[in-house]
Design a protein around this motif. Sequence first.
Motif, mmCIF file in Angstrom:
data_model
loop_
_atom_site.group_PDB
_atom_site.id
_atom_site.type_symbol
_atom_site.label_atom_id
_atom_site.label_comp_id
_atom_site.label_asym_id
_atom_site.label_seq_id
_atom_site.Cartn_x
_atom_site.Cartn_y
_atom_site.Cartn_z
ATOM 1 N N ASP A 845 -13.501 8.821 -55.972
ATOM 2 C CA ASP A 845 -14.346 9.820 -55.365
ATOM 3 C C ASP A 845 -14.004 10.996 -56.049
ATOM 4 O OD1 ASP A 845 -15.063 7.511 -53.820
ATOM 5 O OD2 ASP A 845 -16.568 8.695 -53.204
ATOM 6 N N GLU A 846 -12.605 11.595 -55.843
ATOM 7 C CA GLU A 846 -12.125 12.853 -56.335
ATOM 8 C C GLU A 846 -12.170 13.036 -57.838
ATOM 9 O OE1 GLU A 846 -7.967 13.526 -55.613
ATOM 10 O OE2 GLU A 846 -7.564 11.392 -55.158
ATOM 11 N N TYR A 847 -12.241 11.951 -58.378
ATOM 12 C CA TYR A 847 -12.232 12.197 -59.810
ATOM 13 C C TYR A 847 -13.914 12.463 -60.540
ATOM 14 C CZ TYR A 847 -7.763 9.812 -59.144
ATOM 15 O OH TYR A 847 -6.649 9.440 -58.587
ATOM 16 N N ARG A 848 -14.770 12.086 -59.364
ATOM 17 C CA ARG A 848 -16.205 12.061 -60.137
ATOM 18 C C ARG A 848 -16.710 13.673 -60.093
ATOM 19 N NH1 ARG A 848 -17.713 7.590 -62.365
ATOM 20 N NH2 ARG A 848 -16.921 5.573 -60.907
ATOM 21 N N ALA A 849 -17.822 13.748 -60.651
ATOM 22 C CA ALA A 849 -18.551 15.021 -60.738
ATOM 23 C C ALA A 849 -18.852 15.319 -59.367
ATOM 24 C CB ALA A 849 -19.623 14.944 -61.740
ATOM 25 N N ASP A 850 -19.169 16.732 -58.942
ATOM 26 C CA ASP A 850 -19.744 17.223 -57.994
ATOM 27 C C ASP A 850 -21.174 16.537 -57.614
ATOM 28 O OD1 ASP A 850 -17.537 18.832 -57.592
ATOM 29 O OD2 ASP A 850 -18.396 20.392 -58.549
ATOM 30 N N LEU A 891 -5.958 18.919 -66.203
ATOM 31 C CA LEU A 891 -6.752 18.609 -67.640
ATOM 32 C C LEU A 891 -7.642 17.265 -67.490
ATOM 33 C CD1 LEU A 891 -7.447 19.246 -70.551
ATOM 34 C CD2 LEU A 891 -5.309 18.035 -71.039
ATOM 35 N N LEU A 892 -6.656 16.023 -66.950
ATOM 36 C CA LEU A 892 -7.387 14.720 -67.133
ATOM 37 C C LEU A 892 -8.466 14.732 -65.993
ATOM 38 C CD1 LEU A 892 -4.179 12.715 -67.446
ATOM 39 C CD2 LEU A 892 -6.118 13.348 -69.428
ATOM 40 N N LYS A 893 -8.255 15.275 -64.818
ATOM 41 C CA LYS A 893 -9.239 15.260 -63.558
ATOM 42 C C LYS A 893 -10.294 15.951 -64.329
ATOM 43 C CE LYS A 893 -9.540 16.609 -59.038
ATOM 44 N NZ LYS A 893 -8.975 17.593 -57.778
ATOM 45 N N GLU A 894 -10.366 17.048 -64.995
ATOM 46 C CA GLU A 894 -11.391 17.818 -65.383
ATOM 47 C C GLU A 894 -12.299 17.185 -66.454
ATOM 48 O OE1 GLU A 894 -14.455 20.608 -65.466
ATOM 49 O OE2 GLU A 894 -12.662 20.594 -64.191
ATOM 50 N N LEU A 895 -11.595 16.201 -67.407
ATOM 51 C CA LEU A 895 -11.976 15.197 -68.282
ATOM 52 C C LEU A 895 -12.759 14.259 -67.365
ATOM 53 C CD1 LEU A 895 -12.817 14.466 -71.072
ATOM 54 C CD2 LEU A 895 -10.474 13.101 -71.056
ATOM 55 N N ALA A 896 -12.258 13.747 -66.312
ATOM 56 C CA ALA A 896 -12.976 12.561 -65.521
ATOM 57 C C ALA A 896 -14.221 13.264 -65.219
ATOM 58 C CB ALA A 896 -12.138 12.161 -64.688
ATOM 59 N N LYS A 897 -14.265 14.445 -64.727
ATOM 60 C CA LYS A 897 -15.516 14.930 -64.018
ATOM 61 C C LYS A 897 -16.605 15.073 -64.996
ATOM 62 C CE LYS A 897 -13.386 17.266 -59.964
ATOM 63 N NZ LYS A 897 -13.161 18.420 -59.108
ATOM 64 N N VAL A 898 -16.067 15.611 -66.234
ATOM 65 C CA VAL A 898 -17.047 15.794 -67.334
ATOM 66 C C VAL A 898 -18.000 14.896 -67.887
ATOM 67 C CG1 VAL A 898 -17.267 16.676 -69.742
ATOM 68 C CG2 VAL A 898 -15.839 18.072 -68.127
ATOM 69 N N ASP A 900 -18.230 11.901 -66.085
ATOM 70 C CA ASP A 900 -18.737 11.012 -65.084
ATOM 71 C C ASP A 900 -20.292 10.576 -65.291
ATOM 72 O OD1 ASP A 900 -19.277 9.544 -63.061
ATOM 73 O OD2 ASP A 900 -19.227 11.507 -61.506
ATOM 74 N N SER A 901 -20.441 9.436 -65.005
ATOM 75 C CA SER A 901 -21.702 8.697 -65.273
ATOM 76 C C SER A 901 -22.800 9.642 -64.828
ATOM 77 C CB SER A 901 -21.807 7.322 -65.231
ATOM 78 O OG SER A 901 -21.506 6.825 -63.796
ATOM 79 N N ALA A 902 -22.321 10.020 -63.202
ATOM 80 C CA ALA A 902 -23.197 10.736 -62.700
ATOM 81 C C ALA A 902 -23.966 11.974 -63.020
ATOM 82 C CB ALA A 902 -22.852 10.740 -61.203
ATOM 83 N N ASN A 903 -22.983 12.397 -63.999
ATOM 84 C CA ASN A 903 -23.262 13.743 -64.777
ATOM 85 C C ASN A 903 -24.191 13.408 -65.816
ATOM 86 O OD1 ASN A 903 -23.222 16.346 -66.222
ATOM 87 N ND2 ASN A 903 -21.008 16.472 -65.817
ATOM 88 N N ARG A 904 -25.514 13.854 -65.797
ATOM 89 C CA ARG A 904 -26.406 13.625 -66.886
ATOM 90 C C ARG A 904 -26.221 14.623 -68.009
ATOM 91 N NH1 ARG A 904 -30.562 10.405 -65.412
ATOM 92 N NH2 ARG A 904 -30.741 10.570 -67.900
ATOM 93 N N ALA A 905 -24.868 14.949 -68.031
ATOM 94 C CA ALA A 905 -24.846 15.873 -69.394
ATOM 95 C C ALA A 905 -25.039 15.045 -70.726
ATOM 96 C CB ALA A 905 -23.415 16.156 -69.415
ATOM 97 N N ASP A 906 -25.163 15.872 -71.957
ATOM 98 C CA ASP A 906 -25.861 15.240 -73.017
ATOM 99 C C ASP A 906 -24.364 15.059 -74.097
ATOM 100 O OD1 ASP A 906 -27.170 14.405 -75.278
ATOM 101 O OD2 ASP A 906 -27.929 16.302 -75.855
ATOM 102 N N HIS A 907 -23.453 14.267 -73.314
ATOM 103 C CA HIS A 907 -22.409 13.888 -74.163
ATOM 104 C C HIS A 907 -22.703 12.844 -75.330
ATOM 105 C CE1 HIS A 907 -20.286 16.007 -71.611
ATOM 106 N NE2 HIS A 907 -20.258 15.282 -70.496
ATOM 107 N N GLN A 908 -22.136 12.836 -76.460
ATOM 108 C CA GLN A 908 -22.241 11.831 -77.625
ATOM 109 C C GLN A 908 -21.282 11.030 -78.020
ATOM 110 O OE1 GLN A 908 -25.230 11.735 -79.261
ATOM 111 N NE2 GLN A 908 -26.233 13.002 -77.492
ATOM 112 N N LEU A 909 -20.006 11.274 -78.249
ATOM 113 C CA LEU A 909 -19.003 10.570 -78.650
ATOM 114 C C LEU A 909 -17.674 10.891 -77.944
ATOM 115 C CD1 LEU A 909 -19.676 10.434 -82.487
ATOM 116 C CD2 LEU A 909 -19.810 8.685 -80.863
#
Length: 944
Positions: A845-850, A891-898, A900-909
């Motif tokens: 949980d601590e690696y997930r997005a807010d 750094l890796l913790k921030e990447l994990a949050k970015v 996160d599948s719960a984060n509906r951000a428009d990531h591509q690749l």
Amino acid sequence: MSLYKAVYQTVDVPYRRVGYYGDITEPTPNLVGFFARVARRLGTGAEAPALFHLDQGMGGGKSHALVGLYHMASSPEEFFATELGQRVYDEAARGAAAMDLARATVVTLTADYFSPGSTNEVFGPATNLFERFVWALVGGDMDRYRRYIDAGPNKGTIQQALTESGRPVLILLDELMDYVLALSDVAHIDTMPGEKAFLNALMDACDDVPRVAFVVVMIRSELDERGYPPQALDFRDYVAARLVRNGQTVAVTEAQDFSAIIRRRLFELPEHDLPVHDLTRRYAVAAEQAWREKVFDKLGPNRGLSGFEERTAASYPFHPELMRLVREEWAQVSGFQRVRSTVAIFARTALHWVTEHKAGRWSPLLIGIGDIPLTVALEQLLSSGLLLSNDRAIQGYRAVASTDITSTDGRTGRAVVVDASLRQDGVTVAQPAPAVRMATALLCYSIVGRPQGRRGATKAELLAAIFGPAGAAVPYPAADEVFNKLTGDEGLGALEVTTPTNAPARWHLSIKQTLRMYFTAAMALVPPEARGKLVWHEAQRLASKGTFDDLVLVDKPGDDRAPLDKVFEGVDSAENRLVLLDPRRWTLLNGKDSASRDDITALLGLGDHPLRVDNAASCVVACVNTQRRDIALKRAAEVLAWREVITQLTDDTEDELRDARSKHDDAAAKLRRDVERAYQHYAYLVRAGELYVEFKRFDDDSRTALNGGHVWTALLEAGRATLPSALSAGYLAALLDGFDRALTPREVVQSFYKNSSFPLVTSTDEIRRVLFELLITGWELIDADGNPLSITSPGQISINSISQTVRRRVEQPGRIPKPRVQTVDTLVPSGMVAAGGGASVVRDDEYRADPEPSTYTPPRPSEPAVYKRYRIELTNRSITSADTRDQAWQLLKELAKVIDSANRADHQLLSLDLTLVTAEGDQGQLEAKAHVLGAQVRVEDDDF
């Protein structure tokens, strides 16, 4: 020279002048001795032979000697003032009280310039040899002429005529057999006995009358290749027997005189010392250790660097090795000695290089064996008597010289091509045509048999032919490269090599129709289009689709102006395709490949003139490398040439046929290898922010774009394709989240072939499998009314449906999300066991997005999203300290949050290249989780 022209001056030849004759005549021992004996006979009362038969000498010499005798007798004061004359006088006067040739009469009978039974203006009314002799002796005195003619051609009459002349008489009879040949004609055959009787009486009378000398030129039967009737042969035998009995046979020159004779005839006498010492010193300086050990020490005695200065002084400006070849090898061929073209070879050679030097072009400092210019002196070399007038051999070597070495204009010939190739490869040899020079030397060594029954030349002899002095030195490796190219597969076609026991290999040019010559001739006839056709045929035969669904072959169009949509018709389809392009039209990396790149880009739907294609994302194009294609084309020419040779050989040449088939099979195997290596390039679509064509190539010769498996592996390494069962549901979910609406199963499937953001998959079953995994991990499939469908297996998914929709599962309103947990069992692929053995729970949980509601709003169609590519590079950063390890963890913790599948951000690749050097056992679940994501994991030993 011509005795007739010098005496009767029908042509203004320079040697009619005594001074000029003396300047160009080398006073060789034989010539001085012969002239002295004739002078002693004419000018003294001492005992001396009266009858002489001139034999063959080096470079001819008979006519030259006759002209000199004429000058000595007719102009003694001028003659004895020359260098030759002084030596002759000293030799003739030795042991004699006095010598006087004043007022001598010269009877000149040039038998090749008059005919039996006919008169001419030179001999007045005379019609036979006796009458012409008398007319010349009496100087046109008609009364004396009539008196001696009436007395008849007997010994007494001749003695009386010679005695009554009251002065020395020199009789010169030149080219007697030309006259005898005409005399044997049926119209004059009846007069032949009288002519025989006269010559017999003349030879006897000359011996009896003091101060009379008779010199006869009549080629010996064993040296004469002309055909004569029996009567003429009998006449020659009759005269020859009396010449042997009453006279002396004289050769005015010898082989060892040739160098001096040539220099004297071709060059003005130098006023200063020749630059021999400095030149030979430069040769010695340039002869580094490799040259000495591998060349000069292997040439044999009197051919290396020892004594080089003395030999050069005797041959300058010709190289001592050239003069040695002429003197010791060519001179053994009797035919070489009796033709004027022997001198012409060296005259043309000297003139050629003097002209080149005056024009400011390169010229050798010593004219060697390879410096006979075949462009101007080939015919003189072939007609020099070395080939004994063998027309077949002459024609054979003429063809070999023009085909293998150089044409008459110097533009074609295999050696010329080798020189061009050497220049292109940057081989520096300090001379413009080393291959032509080396090949010319090989021709000169090959044209006649060599001592001890050997043929051709050794490698040392050929390398020495292009050796140069300091200032124009040739590095040994460069000379060796010239030799290797000239004797290699693309070198001389008529080349043969023999390897004697306990002796170095020898190379020679053969005029026999050898297997190599068959091949060379066949190579010249291979049309360029046939080579390209064979390469394309081999490429198609070797190509395999591998993991791809289809292999598409695109031929070169018959009309280069054909539109691309016609050329690439049928390429576009809803399959993973490896498209193979015809090497006759499309190539890459030649510096002029823009047309090929434009065509490939258009095929993939991009560029200035894109084609209308629907499935470019699933199309991979294989193309040939230009330079390697050229290698394959040359190999294809060899295969085609050997096929032609095999058709020309008959069953009675079983050994050659077997060798030809073996060489064909070897060339065919090399062609297959070269074609595979030539197909280095492949191209495909990539989306990284914007859509573009990625051009890639294999640098490892073990991989080829002809092999679909090799190409698929390369796409895997680039993250552009997947392995069976390796596509993860999470990766597909991220791709589907990038759309602003839910897709139907059919649209999902089509995206793998149309959308370059989607990877290539091995089959539609792989898509069905990963869709099912989505449905059991938070996604659902709904019908047209929005009702969720119950799917219990991948087979129940209708992947071609356009009425169903794939979307994330809709949660009930007001439902509080449960803490997310994952067990190791769900992360480890089948067959792998988690460390510790159990199904321990790992909380992340601590690696997930807010958990706050997402503020992300998908862009409206009127407001397209702007994408940026974020690349972070961290190379070999030490994490042994607590601070740096914490920084890496943040750094890796921030990447994990970015992400996160719960984060509906428009990531591509996402591309991830992670290397962790750690103690064995401290890697945690990295391998297991990486496998779930579909990543490739390599574990290597490290000596950190």
